[in-house]
Design an enzyme around this catalytic site. Structure first.
Site, PDB file in Angstrom:
ATOM      1  N   HIS A  16      81.857 -28.569 -33.784  1.00 48.25           N
ATOM      2  CA  HIS A  16      80.337 -28.978 -34.276  1.00 48.25           C
ATOM      3  C   HIS A  16      79.638 -27.627 -33.752  1.00 48.25           C
ATOM      4  O   HIS A  16      78.462 -27.967 -33.121  1.00 48.25           O
ATOM      5  CB  HIS A  16      80.101 -30.194 -33.675  1.00 48.25           C
ATOM      6  CG  HIS A  16      80.549 -31.519 -34.537  1.00 48.25           C
ATOM      7  ND1 HIS A  16      80.027 -31.572 -35.955  1.00 48.25           N
ATOM      8  CD2 HIS A  16      81.219 -32.335 -34.399  1.00 48.25           C
ATOM      9  CE1 HIS A  16      80.557 -32.678 -36.361  1.00 48.25           C
ATOM     10  NE2 HIS A  16      81.387 -33.240 -35.189  1.00 48.25           N
ATOM     11  N   ASP A  36      84.407 -33.070 -29.984  1.00 45.16           N
ATOM     12  CA  ASP A  36      85.030 -33.945 -31.234  1.00 45.16           C
ATOM     13  C   ASP A  36      85.234 -33.070 -32.241  1.00 45.16           C
ATOM     14  O   ASP A  36      84.641 -31.801 -32.708  1.00 45.16           O
ATOM     15  CB  ASP A  36      84.136 -35.109 -31.295  1.00 45.16           C
ATOM     16  CG  ASP A  36      82.609 -34.648 -31.782  1.00 45.16           C
ATOM     17  OD1 ASP A  36      82.277 -33.893 -31.014  1.00 45.16           O
ATOM     18  OD2 ASP A  36      82.171 -35.277 -32.747  1.00 45.16           O
ATOM     19  N   GLU A  37      86.038 -33.437 -33.220  1.00 46.39           N
ATOM     20  CA  GLU A  37      86.256 -33.121 -34.548  1.00 46.39           C
ATOM     21  C   GLU A  37      86.377 -31.363 -34.624  1.00 46.39           C
ATOM     22  O   GLU A  37      85.618 -30.637 -35.250  1.00 46.39           O
ATOM     23  CB  GLU A  37      85.038 -33.535 -35.523  1.00 46.39           C
ATOM     24  CG  GLU A  37      85.097 -34.776 -35.662  1.00 46.39           C
ATOM     25  CD  GLU A  37      84.118 -35.466 -36.688  1.00 46.39           C
ATOM     26  OE1 GLU A  37      83.026 -34.702 -36.765  1.00 46.39           O
ATOM     27  OE2 GLU A  37      83.994 -36.555 -37.134  1.00 46.39           O
ATOM     28  N   VAL A  38      87.218 -30.843 -34.065  1.00 47.25           N
ATOM     29  CA  VAL A  38      87.721 -29.636 -33.859  1.00 47.25           C
ATOM     30  C   VAL A  38      88.359 -29.095 -34.923  1.00 47.25           C
ATOM     31  O   VAL A  38      89.628 -28.681 -35.102  1.00 47.25           O
ATOM     32  CB  VAL A  38      88.282 -28.989 -32.641  1.00 47.25           C
ATOM     33  CG1 VAL A  38      88.156 -27.505 -32.384  1.00 47.25           C
ATOM     34  CG2 VAL A  38      87.594 -29.821 -31.363  1.00 47.25           C
ATOM     35  N   PHE A  39      87.700 -29.058 -36.297  1.00 48.40           N
ATOM     36  CA  PHE A  39      88.376 -28.537 -37.395  1.00 48.40           C
ATOM     37  C   PHE A  39      88.991 -27.277 -37.504  1.00 48.40           C
ATOM     38  O   PHE A  39      88.748 -26.290 -36.958  1.00 48.40           O
ATOM     39  CB  PHE A  39      87.424 -28.904 -38.504  1.00 48.40           C
ATOM     40  CG  PHE A  39      86.778 -30.190 -38.810  1.00 48.40           C
ATOM     41  CD1 PHE A  39      87.627 -31.469 -38.941  1.00 48.40           C
ATOM     42  CD2 PHE A  39      85.251 -30.381 -38.972  1.00 48.40           C
ATOM     43  CE1 PHE A  39      86.832 -32.691 -38.995  1.00 48.40           C
ATOM     44  CE2 PHE A  39      84.718 -31.637 -39.027  1.00 48.40           C
ATOM     45  CZ  PHE A  39      85.454 -32.775 -39.092  1.00 48.40           C
TER      46      PHE A  39
END
Length: 441
Positions: free
Chosen positions: A84, A140-143
């Site tokens: 993010h 969070d959400e470490v794509f």
């Protein structure tokens, strides 16, 4: 801790609105605010490029903390340190720090400049929040983690996996914070940790001892199963639920907060809408979410949405009733931004319907003022006059309404938010009516 998460990457309110909202949050049972500034923070020096044109000033940041202190709310700054980070990696200056070159979502943890940049960002934020005893590092959400060439090379040479690579970066961030700011405690979202084996987490026990994971999503589809899993985990039992303009299932908050032997007191967070990421459209506006937020806070305070909780919500918000099943409020209300609450109801409930009805169901428009007539600029005045006054009145009424709505929005939001919200929610329909009126005239 009952934290209200103010995610400022979308529709950041003016400080003058927070002056009205903070006492309300305190009255409803919150005792902290989680401030995710993103580009609203007044970064200085080499980091100034990260600032929004409407970023808060240093005086604003100080005022926010004074307001919080005045209303017994702890300020917990949130700085994203892994995923993010579009607001950073969208800039050409920092593109070389992307995990995958094409995508601005996540940091490459193997480039030394990544940690150096994070140290600068964290330092500037922490220095402006010396009253705070907590910081939240996001993560969070470490794509796309593990998809970059540097990560693939690291995993092959170190016989590691994405989980160990993730923990390595988190340990480096934690190491900096604990060494630089003694006594500062750290929160982070837990979604990435859930993907890592218990053995790997236990192996990092000492390094992660100062970390408190917080669920970063809504209540799960199977809360009973989630409850059982949580009772087996040697971590705190935080509560998490995003709130929106809807008032559904506030008790879902409590399903994430079992009583676990040996666990620290539950931490709750409630997240008024924002953007889902730096590039997405705006979600619901904060004034529209206040009834839902109030219900969720009082649900946490009372252990359920009891009659006592309901009475408190109605008294504080000046409402006559709330219907959870219909997601509606009865009464004019007396909370900050209530005018916007009702005006957004008008937009959602009537704007599109009234305009499409006029354009599509009026037989004189369909038969004598079609797109073909309008394109070639011809028509019979007799037939045009049969619908003209009705269309002109509808146009005048909605333009007057939108002028009032814009004035209310400008009291709370900066110009970029006002324009974006109107472009997304009003103009797609009103522009159709405007075009028709232009052609008619």
């Amino acid at each position: 801790m009952r934290l209200v998460h103010l995610d400022l990457k979308g529709a950041a309110p003016r400080v003058s609105y927070l002056e009205q909202v903070f006492p309300l949050l305190s009255q409803l049972g919150a005792n902290g605010v989680l401030m995710e500034y993103e580009d609203m923070f007044p970064f200085k020096g080499e980091l100034e490029i990260l600032r929004s044109p409407y970023a808060y000033s240093e005086e604003d940041i100080e005022r926010i903390q004074q307001l919080a202190e005045q209303h017994k709310l702890e300020v917990v700054p949130l700085v994203q340190t892994f995923g993010h980070v579009e607001f950073i990696l969208k800039h050409e200056k920092y593109q070389h720090l992307r995990e995958v070159e094409r995508f601005p979502n996540s940091f490459n943890p193997h480039v030394p400049d990544t940690l150096a940049l994070l140290k600068s960002i964290l330092s500037q934020v922490v220095e402006k929040h010396r009253r705070s005893t907590w910081i939240h590092i996001g993560a969070d959400e470490v794509f796309h983690l593990g998809e970059g060439m540097d990560s693939k090379n690291w995993m092959s040479h170190n016989k590691g996996d994405v989980g160990t690579m993730y923990l390595k970066h988190i340990k480096e961030v934690l190491g900096f914070l604990t060494a630089q700011y003694w006594g500062l405690r750290v929160l982070m979202w837990d979604d990435m940790l859930r993907k890592i084996s218990v053995g790997a987490l236990r192996g990092e026990g000492t390094a992660l001892a100062l970390l408190a994971p917080v669920p970063g999503s809504s209540a799960p589809a199977h809360p009973g199963r989630h409850r059982a899993q949580r009772q087996q985990e040697p971590t705190p039992c935080p509560v998490g639920m995003r709130v929106s303009g809807k008032h559904e299932e506030p008790e879902a908050l409590l399903l994430l907060a079992p009583t676990c032997p040996g666990c620290s007191p539950c931490r709750g967070w409630l997240s008024p809408p924002c953007r889902y990421d730096h590039y997405s459209v705006l979600c619901e506006l904060l004034p529209v979410s206040i009834p839902s937020l109030a219900i969720c806070l009082q649900t946490l305070v009372n252990g359920g949405f009891t009659e006592e909780a309901k009475k408190k919500v109605l008294d504080v918000l000046g409402l006559e009733n709330v219907q959870l099943e219909q997601s509606t409020c009865e009464g004019r209300g007396a909370f900050p931004g209530v005018e916007i609450y009702h005006m957004v109801e008008q937009v959602n409930g009537h704007l599109k319907e009234s305009i499409l009805k006029a354009l599509e169901e009026e037989s004189a428009i369909k038969g004598w003022f079609s797109p073909y007539h309008r394109k070639h600029q011809f028509g019979n005045p007799r037939n045009m006059e049969s619908f003209g006054s009705k269309v002109l009145k509808l146009h005048e009424d909605w333009e007057s309404f939108v002028r009032d709505l814009r004035a209310q929005l400008e009291r709370i939001y900066f110009p970029d938010t006002v324009e974006e919200w109107l472009e997304e929610n009003v103009n797609p329909y009103l522009d159709q009516l405007r075009d028709l009126v232009w052609d008619y005239r």
